[in-house]
Design an enzyme around this catalytic site. Structure first.
Site, mmCIF file in Angstrom:
data_model
loop_
_atom_site.group_PDB
_atom_site.id
_atom_site.type_symbol
_atom_site.label_atom_id
_atom_site.label_comp_id
_atom_site.label_asym_id
_atom_site.label_seq_id
_atom_site.Cartn_x
_atom_site.Cartn_y
_atom_site.Cartn_z
ATOM 1 N N TYR A 189 -15.301 1.062 -6.629
ATOM 2 C CA TYR A 189 -16.360 2.474 -6.316
ATOM 3 C C TYR A 189 -17.280 1.609 -7.166
ATOM 4 O O TYR A 189 -18.570 2.159 -7.109
ATOM 5 C CB TYR A 189 -15.846 2.813 -6.291
ATOM 6 C CG TYR A 189 -15.478 3.771 -4.942
ATOM 7 C CD1 TYR A 189 -15.709 3.415 -3.220
ATOM 8 C CD2 TYR A 189 -14.340 3.425 -4.836
ATOM 9 C CE1 TYR A 189 -14.319 3.435 -2.521
ATOM 10 C CE2 TYR A 189 -12.763 3.472 -3.734
ATOM 11 C CZ TYR A 189 -13.427 4.191 -2.672
ATOM 12 O OH TYR A 189 -12.997 4.521 -1.491
ATOM 13 N N LYS A 212 0.908 10.458 5.773
ATOM 14 C CA LYS A 212 1.763 8.782 6.109
ATOM 15 C C LYS A 212 2.845 7.851 5.397
ATOM 16 O O LYS A 212 2.636 6.972 5.449
ATOM 17 C CB LYS A 212 -0.043 8.122 5.738
ATOM 18 C CG LYS A 212 -1.239 8.305 6.388
ATOM 19 C CD LYS A 212 -2.502 7.594 6.632
ATOM 20 C CE LYS A 212 -3.296 8.397 7.136
ATOM 21 N NZ LYS A 212 -4.959 7.251 6.934
ATOM 22 N N LYS A 245 -2.460 -1.453 -3.525
ATOM 23 C CA LYS A 245 -2.473 -0.050 -3.520
ATOM 24 C C LYS A 245 -2.388 0.806 -3.889
ATOM 25 O O LYS A 245 -0.843 1.696 -2.693
ATOM 26 C CB LYS A 245 -3.589 -0.316 -2.564
ATOM 27 C CG LYS A 245 -4.781 0.708 -1.770
ATOM 28 C CD LYS A 245 -5.178 1.057 -0.956
ATOM 29 C CE LYS A 245 -5.492 2.145 -0.496
ATOM 30 N NZ LYS A 245 -6.695 2.005 0.766
ATOM 31 N N LYS A 256 0.873 -0.983 0.147
ATOM 32 C CA LYS A 256 0.184 0.073 -0.331
ATOM 33 C C LYS A 256 1.147 0.864 -0.099
ATOM 34 O O LYS A 256 1.510 1.058 0.897
ATOM 35 C CB LYS A 256 -0.893 -0.131 1.359
ATOM 36 C CG LYS A 256 -1.864 1.737 1.243
ATOM 37 C CD LYS A 256 -2.866 1.053 1.917
ATOM 38 C CE LYS A 256 -3.108 2.441 2.578
ATOM 39 N NZ LYS A 256 -4.692 2.746 3.358
#
Ligand code: PBG
Length: 329
Positions: free
Chosen positions: A318, A222, A253, A198
Site C-alpha cells: 500500500y 480461515k 504473504k 499464504k
C-alpha cells in the site's frame, strides 16, 4: 585476515564506498501498488484502520493508475469493495461480467494499457459469510465447489482484460483448474500469480475492513485453508504444487513475518517470487509514524529493502506509490 587488517568500518566510512558495496537497491520497478475499488463516481471512502488508504471509484482509480505509471510502478493489484447488496452465500457476483471488479479492469486497461493489472481471485468480498469460498452446513469451505466458482471468476476477469489472475484463496488444485480453463478459453497470455504460501495471519484485519468482509466473517477464521504461521517446509510444498499446476509467479504473504519463508522459496525454486506487505504491516508503520514514534520514509524503505534482500522480485504494498516517489526525490 582479522582485525586490525580487516576493518569492516572502512567501507562504511563514506557515502561513495557505501554506495559501491550496496547489494540490494530498491527501485520503483520492484513495486506493485495495491488499491481498492468502490462504486460511484468521483468518490473515495477512507479505510479507518489504514490512514491514507481509500477505496476509490473507478474514475479516481484511473487517476491513481496514472500516478503509478508516472512514478515508474509496473503494476497495480486490485481488490473490490462491492456494496453489501451484491453479497450472497455462493459469491456469484464474482463472475458477473458487469460486476464492479470487471468494470474496473476494463476501464483501467483502456485508460492505462501499459500498467500491469493483477486481479484478486477469491470470493470473500462477495460472500455473506466472508469466507474465500463456498461453505457447507458446518461452515467448512468446500474445496471443489469453490474451485468451480474461482474458475468462473478467473474467466470473467480474463475476459475483462486482466493481466494477472491472482488466486488468494488457498484451495488445493485451483491453479491447475484455472490454468486449464484459461487455455481452453483462449486466454493463453493471462498470467497466474499464485498466492502459494499464504498464512492465516492476524495482519489481514485492516484489509477485511477495507473490502467489507470482516463484519460477515465475524469470529470465523480461515485456518482450515490458510497456512499455520508456524510452518515453512509446508510452504515449499505449496509452492512446488502451484509451479507444477502452471503458476507463472508465486507469492509469500504476509511479508515481514515471513522473511525466512521468502528466502527459502526464492532459493529453492528460482521462480519469479512476489511478496505482499499486507494491510496490518501498513497500519503498524503508519500508526507509529503518525505518533511520531518512527520516521515513516526511513522505516518504509527499510522494510521494502529487507523484503527484496530476502529474495522478493516484486513487492505488493500500500506504500508502493509513496515509496516510488521517495526513491525518485
Ligand atoms: C482474501 C485476501 C486477504 C488479503 C488479500 N486477499 C485477506 C484474507 O485472507 O482474509 C489480505 C491482504 C492484506 O491484508 O493487505 N482473499
Amino acid at each position: 585476515m582479522s582485525y586490525p587488517a580487516t576493518r569492516l568500518r572502512r567501507m562504511r566510512r563514506d557515502a561513495f564506498s557505501r554506495a559501491l558495496m550496496r547489494e540490494t537497491v530498491l527501485t520503483a520497478a520492484d513495486l506493485v501498488m495495491v488499491a481498492f475499488v468502490c462504486e460511484g463516481t468521483d468518490r473515495s471512502e477512507p479505510v479507518p484502520s489504514m490512514p491514507g488508504v481509500e477505496r476509490l471509484s473507478i474514475d479516481r482509480l484511473q487517476r491513481l493508475a496514472g500516478d503509478c505509471v508516472a512514478a515508474g510502478i509496473p503494476a497495480l493489484a486490485l481488490f473490490p469493495a462491492p456494496g453489501g447488496q451484491v453479497k450472497s452465500a455462493d459469491g456469484r457476483e464474482a463472475w458477473n461480467p458487469d460486476a464492479l471488479m470487471q468494470r474496473a479492469i476494463r476501464a483501467l486497461k483502456q485508460s492505462h494499457p501499459s500498467l500491469g493489472l493483477i486481479g484478486d481471485i477469491a470470493l470473500d468480498p462477495y460472500t455473506t459469510h466472508g469466507q474465500d469460498g463456498i461453505v457447507d452446513a458446518d461452515g467448512y469451505v468446500m474445496n471443489e465447489p469453490t474451485i468451480e466458482a474461482l474458475v468462473r471468476q478467473a474467466l470473467a476477469q480474463a475476459a475483462a482484460g486482466v493481466d494477472f489472475i491472482a488466486p488468494s484463496d488457498m484451495m488445493d488444485g485451483r491453479i491447475g483448474a484455472i490454468r486449464t480453463a484459461l487455455e481452453q478459453a483462449g486466454h493463453i497470455h493471462t498470467r497466474i500469480l499464485a498466492y502459494s504460501a499464504k498464512y492465516a495471519s492476524g495482519f489481514y484485519g485492516p484489509f477485511r475492513e477495507a473490502v467489507g468482509s470482516s463484519g460477515s466473517l465475524g469470529k470465523g477464521g480461515k485456518h482450515t485453508y490458510q497456512m499455520d504461521i508456524a510452518n515453512s517446509d509446508e510452504a515449499l510444498r505449496e509452492v512446488e504444487l502451484d509451479i507444477r499446476e502452471g503458476a507463472d509467479a508465486v507469492m509469500v504473504k504476509p511479508g515481514l513475518p515471513c522473511l525466512d519463508v521468502l528466502y527459502r522459496v526464492k532459493r529453492r525454486f528460482g521462480m519469479p517470487t512476489f511478496v505482499y506487505q499486507v494491510s496490518g504491516e501498513y497500519a503498524m508503520l503508519k500508526a507509529a509514524a503518525q505518533h511520531g514514534w518512527l520516521d515513516e520514509k526511513t522505516v518504509v524503505l527499510e522494510t521494502l529493502t529487507a523484503l527484496k534482500r530476502a529474495g522478493a522480485d516484486a513487492i505488493l504494498s500500500y506504500y508502493a506509490l509513496a515509496a516510488a516517489r521517495w526513491l525518485r526525490d
